[in-house]
Scaffold this motif. Structure first.
Motif, PDB file in Angstrom:
ATOM      1  N   THR A 270      -2.034   7.862   9.381  1.00 31.05           N
ATOM      2  CA  THR A 270      -3.379   8.342   9.011  1.00 31.05           C
ATOM      3  C   THR A 270      -3.252   9.603   8.164  1.00 31.05           C
ATOM      4  O   THR A 270      -2.239  10.312   8.248  1.00 31.05           O
ATOM      5  CB  THR A 270      -4.201   8.670  10.265  1.00 31.05           C
ATOM      6  N   PRO A 271      -4.241   9.894   7.345  1.00 27.36           N
ATOM      7  CA  PRO A 271      -4.187  11.129   6.549  1.00 27.36           C
ATOM      8  C   PRO A 271      -4.100  12.374   7.428  1.00 27.36           C
ATOM      9  O   PRO A 271      -3.482  13.380   7.040  1.00 27.36           O
ATOM     10  CB  PRO A 271      -5.509  11.089   5.774  1.00 27.36           C
TER      11      PRO A 271
ATOM     12  N   TYR B 237      -0.483  13.554  -3.298  1.00 31.12           N
ATOM     13  CA  TYR B 237      -0.861  12.154  -3.501  1.00 31.12           C
ATOM     14  C   TYR B 237      -2.286  11.823  -3.065  1.00 31.12           C
ATOM     15  O   TYR B 237      -2.767  10.718  -3.347  1.00 31.12           O
ATOM     16  CB  TYR B 237       0.124  11.231  -2.761  1.00 31.12           C
ATOM     17  N   GLY B 238      -2.946  12.712  -2.378  1.00 28.13           N
ATOM     18  CA  GLY B 238      -4.297  12.440  -1.928  1.00 28.13           C
ATOM     19  C   GLY B 238      -4.340  11.709  -0.602  1.00 28.13           C
ATOM     20  O   GLY B 238      -3.321  11.440   0.045  1.00 28.13           O
ATOM     21  N   ARG B 239      -5.549  11.340  -0.168  1.00 27.58           N
ATOM     22  CA  ARG B 239      -5.768  10.737   1.134  1.00 27.58           C
ATOM     23  C   ARG B 239      -6.058   9.228   1.064  1.00 27.58           C
ATOM     24  O   ARG B 239      -6.421   8.612   2.076  1.00 27.58           O
ATOM     25  CB  ARG B 239      -6.955  11.431   1.817  1.00 27.58           C
ATOM     26  N   THR B 240      -5.895   8.658  -0.131  1.00 28.86           N
ATOM     27  CA  THR B 240      -6.310   7.257  -0.305  1.00 28.86           C
ATOM     28  C   THR B 240      -5.182   6.257  -0.085  1.00 28.86           C
ATOM     29  O   THR B 240      -5.361   5.245   0.613  1.00 28.86           O
ATOM     30  CB  THR B 240      -6.890   7.055  -1.719  1.00 28.86           C
ATOM     31  N   ASN B 241      -4.019   6.534  -0.671  1.00 30.40           N
ATOM     32  CA  ASN B 241      -2.943   5.532  -0.707  1.00 30.40           C
ATOM     33  C   ASN B 241      -1.867   5.804   0.349  1.00 30.40           C
ATOM     34  O   ASN B 241      -1.572   6.957   0.685  1.00 30.40           O
ATOM     35  CB  ASN B 241      -2.287   5.511  -2.085  1.00 30.40           C
TER      36      ASN B 241
ATOM     37  N   THR C  53       2.393   5.101  -1.041  1.00 26.90           N
ATOM     38  CA  THR C  53       1.853   6.433  -1.313  1.00 26.90           C
ATOM     39  C   THR C  53       1.918   6.717  -2.805  1.00 26.90           C
ATOM     40  O   THR C  53       0.946   7.176  -3.410  1.00 26.90           O
ATOM     41  CB  THR C  53       2.652   7.497  -0.532  1.00 26.90           C
TER      42      THR C  53
ATOM     43  N   ASN D 187       0.850  -1.188   0.000  1.00 26.74           N
ATOM     44  CA  ASN D 187       0.000   0.000   0.000  1.00 26.74           C
ATOM     45  C   ASN D 187       0.894   1.250   0.000  1.00 26.74           C
ATOM     46  O   ASN D 187       1.025   1.932   1.021  1.00 26.74           O
ATOM     47  CB  ASN D 187      -0.919  -0.010   1.227  1.00 26.74           C
TER      48      ASN D 187
ATOM     49  N   LYS E  25       3.903   0.336  -6.215  1.00 25.13           N
ATOM     50  CA  LYS E  25       2.918  -0.704  -5.943  1.00 25.13           C
ATOM     51  C   LYS E  25       3.450  -2.076  -6.345  1.00 25.13           C
ATOM     52  O   LYS E  25       3.968  -2.269  -7.449  1.00 25.13           O
ATOM     53  CB  LYS E  25       1.632  -0.413  -6.713  1.00 25.13           C
TER      54      LYS E  25
END
Length: 301
Positions: free
Chosen positions: A173-174, A185-189, A114, A112, A119
């Protein structure tokens, strides 16, 4: 067919059979040894590179990251130079410009990550899962298929140990992550990592063709040397065979033929103490006995 061949040719056929058998058996054994040695050489280079990458990671984590960390909250774009894996990969790309390491590929494959560039694919995921299931496992090696051909790889686990706990700032955590990371990179990965968890694997690989070609070249050299040595040996053996066996036997055959035709003056002398010498003495005794028998028959008449 062999019955019609002369002694020297029979001997040469036997030598050729022995030669080809020896080449096949020694080639198989030598090939295995060369492949093993070539693999060991590549493994030694790969281990050196892995140790180098670990040193780069530690340097980035302890020296670079603390200096750049405050900027992560103020910069609009995330600074990848603060990430140990990024530094290791950049250093590796620099090393690959050297011809000695141009065939080596390095990746920190994470389940998982960032950055989705890191990946793990299905094969790499299976390696990481092996490390997760067996925490005492420190290294995996083997071969894998790729579109470019088979690759020889060495993999080691990436674990969030106590000395790497600072990594959790970006991966827990984000809410705890730097603002620039979220914007880039966003809050998902890349979140949900935990202390002491194995999150990925360091994997260094090299095309297997390099190992095979190296071993193959050495095998060709070995077979060439073996063939040359055999050819010289065969010439020497044939010369000795003709001198010590074939020629004396031919002389004895001619002498025996003349005696059978009534020429009792024909003789064969061999002063050696080997089997040919013994045969010469037996021939001369037989001729003497034959002369005596003919004289006795003559008197009887």
């Amino acid at each position: 067919m062999l019955k019609k061949l002369k002694l020297s040719r029979k001997f040469n056929v036997l030598l050729l059979a022995v030669f080809f058998g020896a080449v096949i058996l020694s080639g198989i054994a030598f090939s295995a040894i060369l492949n093993y040695n070539a693999e060991r050489e590549v493994t030694a280079k790969a281990n050196l590179l892995l140790q180098t990458m670990l040193s780069v990671r530690d340097y980035t984590l302890t020296q670079v990251n603390p200096e750049l960390a405050p900027r992560l909250e103020t910069e609009k774009q995330f600074l990848p130079q603060t990430v140990p894996g990024y530094s290791a990969r950049e250093v590796m790309e620099g090393l690959r410009k050297n011809q000695l390491y141009s065939d080596f590929f390095y990746k920190e494959a994470a389940l998982n990550p960032t950055n989705l560039r890191d990946k793990a694919d299905s094969f790499e995921t299976a390696l990481v899962e092996q490390f997760r299931q067996n925490p005492n496992l420190k290294e995996l090696t083997g071969y894998r298929s790729s579109p470019a051909g088979d690759l020889f790889y060495i993999a080691r686990p990436i674990q969030i140990t106590k000395d790497k706990e600072s990594c959790l700032r970006c991966h827990s955590t984000p809410e705890a992550a730097p603002r620039s990371q979220i914007e880039t990179y966003g809050r998902t990965n890349g979140f949900g990592w935990k202390l002491n968890e194995i999150v990925g694997a360091q994997i260094i690989s090299v095309p297997a063709s390099g190992i095979i070609n190296s071993a193959r070249q050495s095998i060709f050299v070995f077979v060439g040397i073996l063939a040359t040595a055999f050819a010289v040996t065969m010439l020497v053996i044939n010369w000795l065979l003709r001198k010590t066996v074939i020629r004396p036997l031919n002389k004895m055959a001619r002498a025996a033929n003349e005696v059978s035709m009534g020429n009792m003056d024909a003789s064969f002398e061999q002063d050696s103490e080997d089997e040919i010498g013994n045969l010469s003495e037996a021939f001369n005794r037989m001729k003497t006995s034959l002369i005596m028998a003919m004289k006795m028959l003559g008197r009887g008449e």
